[in-house]
Every structure is written in structure tokens, then in C-alpha cells.
Write a protein that holds these residues in place. Structure first.
Motif, PDB file in Angstrom:
ATOM      1  N   THR A 140      86.081 163.448  45.115  1.00  0.00           N
ATOM      2  CA  THR A 140      84.505 162.122  44.181  1.00  0.00           C
ATOM      3  C   THR A 140      84.191 161.042  45.723  1.00  0.00           C
ATOM      4  O   THR A 140      83.640 160.240  44.657  1.00  0.00           O
ATOM      5  CB  THR A 140      85.094 161.862  43.009  1.00  0.00           C
ATOM      6  OG1 THR A 140      86.251 161.539  43.205  1.00  0.00           O
ATOM      7  CG2 THR A 140      84.888 162.794  41.877  1.00  0.00           C
ATOM      8  N   ARG A 175      80.985 166.331  33.539  1.00  0.00           N
ATOM      9  CA  ARG A 175      81.077 164.434  33.547  1.00  0.00           C
ATOM     10  C   ARG A 175      79.425 164.482  32.666  1.00  0.00           C
ATOM     11  O   ARG A 175      78.477 165.693  32.976  1.00  0.00           O
ATOM     12  CB  ARG A 175      80.689 163.578  34.921  1.00  0.00           C
ATOM     13  CG  ARG A 175      82.641 164.249  35.857  1.00  0.00           C
ATOM     14  CD  ARG A 175      83.454 164.409  35.151  1.00  0.00           C
ATOM     15  NE  ARG A 175      84.318 164.535  36.162  1.00  0.00           N
ATOM     16  CZ  ARG A 175      85.941 164.596  35.649  1.00  0.00           C
ATOM     17  NH1 ARG A 175      86.611 163.577  35.273  1.00  0.00           N
ATOM     18  NH2 ARG A 175      86.304 164.776  37.196  1.00  0.00           N
ATOM     19  N   GLY A 226      79.075 165.694  39.780  1.00  0.00           N
ATOM     20  CA  GLY A 226      78.697 165.624  38.737  1.00  0.00           C
ATOM     21  C   GLY A 226      78.844 166.632  37.192  1.00  0.00           C
ATOM     22  O   GLY A 226      79.923 166.566  36.323  1.00  0.00           O
TER      23      GLY A 226
END
Length: 162
Positions: free
Chosen positions: A45, A120, A115
Motif C-alpha cells: 500500500t 477496504r 483499497g
């Protein structure tokens, strides 16, 4: 000119630090040791942008449990949790010579896509008041003034739902 994205690597650290120091005040900027720890702890990330083979920007987004980031995230790099609902943007920076080319927005889009693939709930960050319009244009909503006291600045919490 096209932009390519890839995970940050330890060899990228000198270019990342040059961009970090160009984009943030000394009080705001991450140290070299802190940035190296981020590359090691969450390379999946920590996305770098490349143009014509040169690193021109990056976004650092560790996974966290809370809707808003806290100042301890700037000091401690821990591996990403697969179940944490948010990616917290600690740094988004672009080399000064390529400002205005959409690289910052492209990095945010790349982190948003990541994401979503990781399931997420959203992206979260703090920013200075002058940057609220930029993040709003990129799909973030202001949650008001942040509790952050990082670098002695007044920050605003911004969240983008995925």
C-alpha cells in the motif's frame, strides 16, 4: 506522457526522500528511517508513480482500524492488517517539476482501486486547509478539524468511502 505504478522498493528511498523534502516542511516530512520502515512494513500500500522510467510521486497508505488517522501512525510502521477497513494516507507527494499533470490524482485513484480490491471501506487522511479543495475534487469529504497536532499544524480529517 504515461504514468506507471509499482510498489515502493528500498532502492526507491533516495528519490522518495527528495520528493518528500520538496513537498513538506522539515517538521512535516518523514525521516529517512521512518520512510524506510514504511517501505518495509507495507509495500503493498506504498505506491510509487513513474514517468519515463523516473520516480515522480508516491502515496503511502497503511491499513488501519479507525476512520481517522492518529499521529502515532507517523512514528510507528506496522504491517497491514488484511481486515482493517481503512487505508490511511500518510504522504501523497509529487516531484515539483511535474506538478499540475494529474499525478497526485492518479496516485489517489490507484490507491482507491487497491483499497477496493482489498475490500477496504475507505481512504482516510489529514490535510492542511489549503488542500481540502484538491481532496474534495478527488472524492473525499471533510469530517472537520482533526485532533492531529503533527508538526504543530491545524489539520482536517478527510475520508473517501470506497
Amino acid at each position: 506522457m504515461s504514468i506507471t505504478f509499482q510498489p515502493a522498493r528500498p532502492a526507491d528511498l533516495p528519490a522518495i526522500m527528495a520528493i518528500e523534502h520538496a513537498g513538506f516542511t522539515p517538521a512535516e516530512a518523514a525521516s529517512q528511517a521512518s520512510m524506510a520502515a514504511r517501505i518495509a512494513a507495507y509495500p503493498e500500500t506504498f505506491i510509487t508513480a513513474h514517468q519515463a522510467g523516473r520516480l515522480v510521486g508516491y502515496v503511502v497508505g497503511p491499513a488501519i482500524q479507525r476512520r481517522h488517522l492518529t499521529d502515532d501512525l507517523f512514528e510507528i510502521a506496522q504491517p497491514n492488517s488484511k481486515t482493517a477497513p481503512y487505508l490511511a494516507i500518510l504522504s501523497l507527494a509529487v516531484a515539483p517539476e511535474v506538478h499540475g499533470q494529474g499525478i497526485g490524482s492518479a496516485l489517489l485513484a490507484a490507491l482507491s482501486d487497491l483499497g477496493k480490491r482489498q475490500h477496504r471501506r475507505g481512504l482516510t487522511l489529514t490535510c492542511l486547509a489549503k488542500l481540502v479543495p484538491f481532496y474534495t475534487r478527488n472524492g473525499f469529504v471533510s469530517d472537520g478539524q482533526s485532533a492531529s497536532t503533527h508538526a504543530g499544524e491545524v489539520w482536517f480529517d478527510m475520508v473517501k468511502q470506497l
